[in-house]
Design an enzyme around this catalytic site. Structure first.
Site, PDB file in Angstrom:
ATOM      1  N   GLU A 212      -9.938   1.621   4.232  1.00 39.51           N
ATOM      2  CA  GLU A 212      -9.833   2.706   3.394  1.00 39.51           C
ATOM      3  C   GLU A 212     -11.104   3.385   2.691  1.00 39.51           C
ATOM      4  OE1 GLU A 212      -6.457   2.204   0.311  1.00 39.51           O
ATOM      5  OE2 GLU A 212      -7.904   2.778  -1.229  1.00 39.51           O
TER       6      GLU A 212
ATOM      7  N   LYS B  41      -4.494  -7.100   3.225  1.00 39.31           N
ATOM      8  CA  LYS B  41      -4.653  -5.793   2.408  1.00 39.31           C
ATOM      9  C   LYS B  41      -5.966  -5.668   1.998  1.00 39.31           C
ATOM     10  CE  LYS B  41      -3.455  -2.485  -0.080  1.00 39.31           C
ATOM     11  NZ  LYS B  41      -3.955  -2.379  -1.309  1.00 39.31           N
TER      12      LYS B  41
ATOM     13  N   SER C 188       0.631  -1.261  -0.141  1.00 38.97           N
ATOM     14  CA  SER C 188       0.081   0.109  -0.018  1.00 38.97           C
ATOM     15  C   SER C 188       0.915   1.213  -0.177  1.00 38.97           C
ATOM     16  CB  SER C 188      -0.862   0.043   1.250  1.00 38.97           C
ATOM     17  OG  SER C 188      -1.642   1.214   0.977  1.00 38.97           O
TER      18      SER C 188
ATOM     19  N   HIS D 250      -7.608  -3.829   4.951  1.00 36.59           N
ATOM     20  CA  HIS D 250      -7.100  -2.303   4.790  1.00 36.59           C
ATOM     21  C   HIS D 250      -7.762  -1.374   3.779  1.00 36.59           C
ATOM     22  CE1 HIS D 250      -4.528   0.604   2.535  1.00 36.59           C
ATOM     23  NE2 HIS D 250      -3.869   0.567   3.816  1.00 36.59           N
ATOM     24  N   ASN D 251      -8.227  -2.060   2.731  1.00 40.20           N
ATOM     25  CA  ASN D 251      -8.852  -1.516   1.324  1.00 40.20           C
ATOM     26  C   ASN D 251     -10.311  -1.159   1.677  1.00 40.20           C
ATOM     27  OD1 ASN D 251      -6.523  -1.545   0.130  1.00 40.20           O
ATOM     28  ND2 ASN D 251      -7.477  -2.216  -1.904  1.00 40.20           N
TER      29      ASN D 251
HETATM   30  C1  6PG Z   1      -3.319   1.386  -1.610  1.00 40.33           C
HETATM   31  C2  6PG Z   1      -4.732   1.197  -2.296  1.00 40.33           C
HETATM   32  C3  6PG Z   1      -4.524   0.562  -3.463  1.00 40.33           C
HETATM   33  C4  6PG Z   1      -6.139   0.416  -4.139  1.00 40.33           C
HETATM   34  C5  6PG Z   1      -6.557   1.583  -4.683  1.00 40.33           C
HETATM   35  C6  6PG Z   1      -7.914   1.346  -5.530  1.00 40.33           C
HETATM   36  O1  6PG Z   1      -3.310   0.634  -0.561  1.00 40.33           O
HETATM   37  O2  6PG Z   1      -2.329   1.577  -2.128  1.00 40.33           O
HETATM   38  O3  6PG Z   1      -5.710   0.584  -1.478  1.00 40.33           O
HETATM   39  O4  6PG Z   1      -4.145  -0.641  -3.463  1.00 40.33           O
HETATM   40  O5  6PG Z   1      -6.008  -0.417  -5.214  1.00 40.33           O
HETATM   41  O6  6PG Z   1      -6.829   2.496  -3.675  1.00 40.33           O
HETATM   42  O7  6PG Z   1      -8.996   1.264  -4.881  1.00 40.33           O
HETATM   43  P1  6PG Z   1     -10.323   1.577  -5.605  1.00 40.33           P
HETATM   44  O8  6PG Z   1     -10.029   1.650  -7.295  1.00 40.33           O
HETATM   45  O9  6PG Z   1     -11.232   0.222  -5.412  1.00 40.33           O
HETATM   46  O10 6PG Z   1     -10.999   2.887  -4.911  1.00 40.33           O
END
Ligand code: 6PG
Length: 472
Positions: free
Chosen positions: A192, A185, A131, A188-189
């Protein structure tokens, strides 16, 4: 250079692969990268820092021949079939003991299948979350590897060198067996997604609700980034409000269509939470809100059918800004609590042995959800590594107690002014439900038994009961 002298190989020299590899070279490792696209292999070499050992090749065989044994090969290619294709093309070239790492956002079930498949051939396959985006990959990402513990020591020094550091501690650790790295991960997302949605709702309340302009919004978020909310996502949000548009005299944020894209990792988090029976409503709501945003044409039609004229929020400016701050902090903590509860359950249910204190430590730097709050969570897991939910930690409880009033006030304003705040409200209702000793589910159980003889338990006796309801 003679054969077998490179320390690490990368397959896929897109933005992430190239930057990750160059970061490794900057730390003294000899690296080699493969891509079918010649432009990418030459870009790798021309972008390398002077004095580092970086080579780009257009043949997989060429790369494999020049790697030290056991080979450490990472791929950063799109999730899905491309990962299987790379594995198949590697199989005739690698040997027992070699390590293949998938650094993309693969679904954890695919990773688990690949781990088992390659294990039968004596090859270690590791799913690894990375990430931090392009910048992170080049200067210090948060790295979440999982899989064979015996393979990890071989890649550990390199990963520790390239990872972000917080107080000198690298933001990388072995996060469990099987597909643990990709599972961590994925969650984590999910977190996010939730935090991004919460920030967007806070923006809506301050902008549309309170009438703040972009300069004022910048000032608010910038000041928040100096306090309890200090985090990467708050920091970039403050910046976004100042960005001019290069096509009009407006700020860019006002020219961006309100339709969210998604690559699916948030949805996967919700899907697996449902399978595990772990409630993560704020993450679910964030996924749903992106789906609702995508219905732009229908929303435009509906807005004409249901017009709203409620005027600006009448609470004094500074007071409301403070309430939104508290609401956002509260709901952000709830989002982490939900995601971490999912990891806790998944760790045992899916036999991944996810070490919770290490997860929280790895998220402290480099990743999208890095935040000063991770210190608080770290202390909670230090006190109790088996903590099933952050809400049960006394220090977290103290903060939630103090901030709940703000969220209640904000939710009331959102309702009165018809401003959608689904994620904020979901956090509050999760909290109110989680801390309720008594829920109205006795009635629901009665209904289930009434129409379907699904049985119920009693509060005064052990056992399972069924009643012939309605029969006097
Ligand atoms: C990271 C992000 C990354 C993720 C994007 C896209 O940790 O660097 O989580 O890996 O792929 O943020 O997410 P979306 O396109 O689904 O918003």
């Amino acid at each position: 250079m003679s054969a077998q002298q490179f320390d690490f190989g990368m397959i896929g020299l897109g933005v992430m692969g190239r930057n990750f590899l160059l970061n490794m070279a900057d730390h003294g490792f000899k690296v080699i990268g493969f891509d079918k696209d010649n432009q990418k292999t030459s870009a790798l070499e021309s972008d390398a820092t002077a004095g580092t050992t970086v080579k780009g090749v257009g043949s997989l065989q060429d790369m494999i021949n020049q790697l030290a044994i056991p080979r450490k090969i990472m791929m950063l290619v799109p999730a899905g079939k491309p990962v299987d294709d790379v594995i198949e093309s590697l199989l005739p070239l690698v040997q027992k003991g070699d390590i293949i790492i998938d650094g993309g956002n693969s679904h954890f079930t695919d990773t688990l299948r690949r781990v088992t498949y390659l294990q039968q051939k004596g090859i270690h396959f590791m799913g690894m979350g990375v990430s931090g985006g392009e910048q992170g990959a080049r200067t210090g990402p948060s790295i979440m590897p999982g899989g064979a513990p015996e393979a990890y020591p071989h890649i550990r020094p390199m990963l520790e060198a390239v990872a972000a550091k917080v107080d000198g501690v690298p933001c990388v650790d072995h996060l469990g067996k099987g597909a643990a790295g990709h599972y961590v991960k994925m969650v984590h997302n999910g977190i996010e997604y939730a935090i991004m949605q919460l920030i967007s709702e806070s923006y809506d309340l301050l902008h549309r609700g309170l009438g703040l302009n972009n300069d004022e919004l910048h000032t608010v978020f910038d000041s928040w980034n100096k306090g309890e909310l200090r985090s990467f996502l708050i920091e970039i949000t403050a910046d976004i409000f100042l960005q001019p548009d290069d096509k009009t005299p407006n700020r860019l944020v006002d020219m961006i269509l309100d339709k969210a894209g998604a690559k699916g990792t948030g949805k996967w988090t919700s899907q697996d939470a449902m399978d595990l029976g772990v409630p993560i409503p704020t993450i679910d709501m964030a996924v749903t809100m992106r789906n609702l945003s995508a219905l732009k044409a229908e929303r435009v039609q509906a807005s004409a059918l249901y017009p709203e004229t409620t005027g600006l929020i009448g609470v004094p400016k500074q007071q409301f800004i403070q309430q939104v701050h508290d609401a956002l902090l509260f709901a952000t903590i709830i989002s982490y609590a939900q995601g971490l509860a999912q990891l806790h359950k998944a760790g045992t249910e899916l036999d991944m042995q996810i070490p919770m204190p290490q997860v929280v430590s790895v998220w402290r730097g480099g990743c999208i959800i890095r935040s000063t709050l991770l210190e608080l969570f770290g202390n909670a897991f230090k006190l109790n590594p088996q903590l099933s939910n952050l809400l049960l930690d006394p220090q977290v409880a103290k903060i939630l107690h103090a901030k709940a009033t703000g969220l209640r006030a904000v939710a009331a304003q959102a309702i009165q002014h018809s401003i959608p705040a689904g994620a904020l409200m979901s956090a509050l209702s999760y909290f109110d439900t989680y801390r309720s000793k008594q829920l109205p589910i006795n009635l629901l159980q009665a209904q289930r038994d009434y129409f379907g003889a699904h049985t119920y338990q009693r509060i005064d006796q052990e056992g399972t009961f069924h009643t012939a309801w309605g029969k006097k």
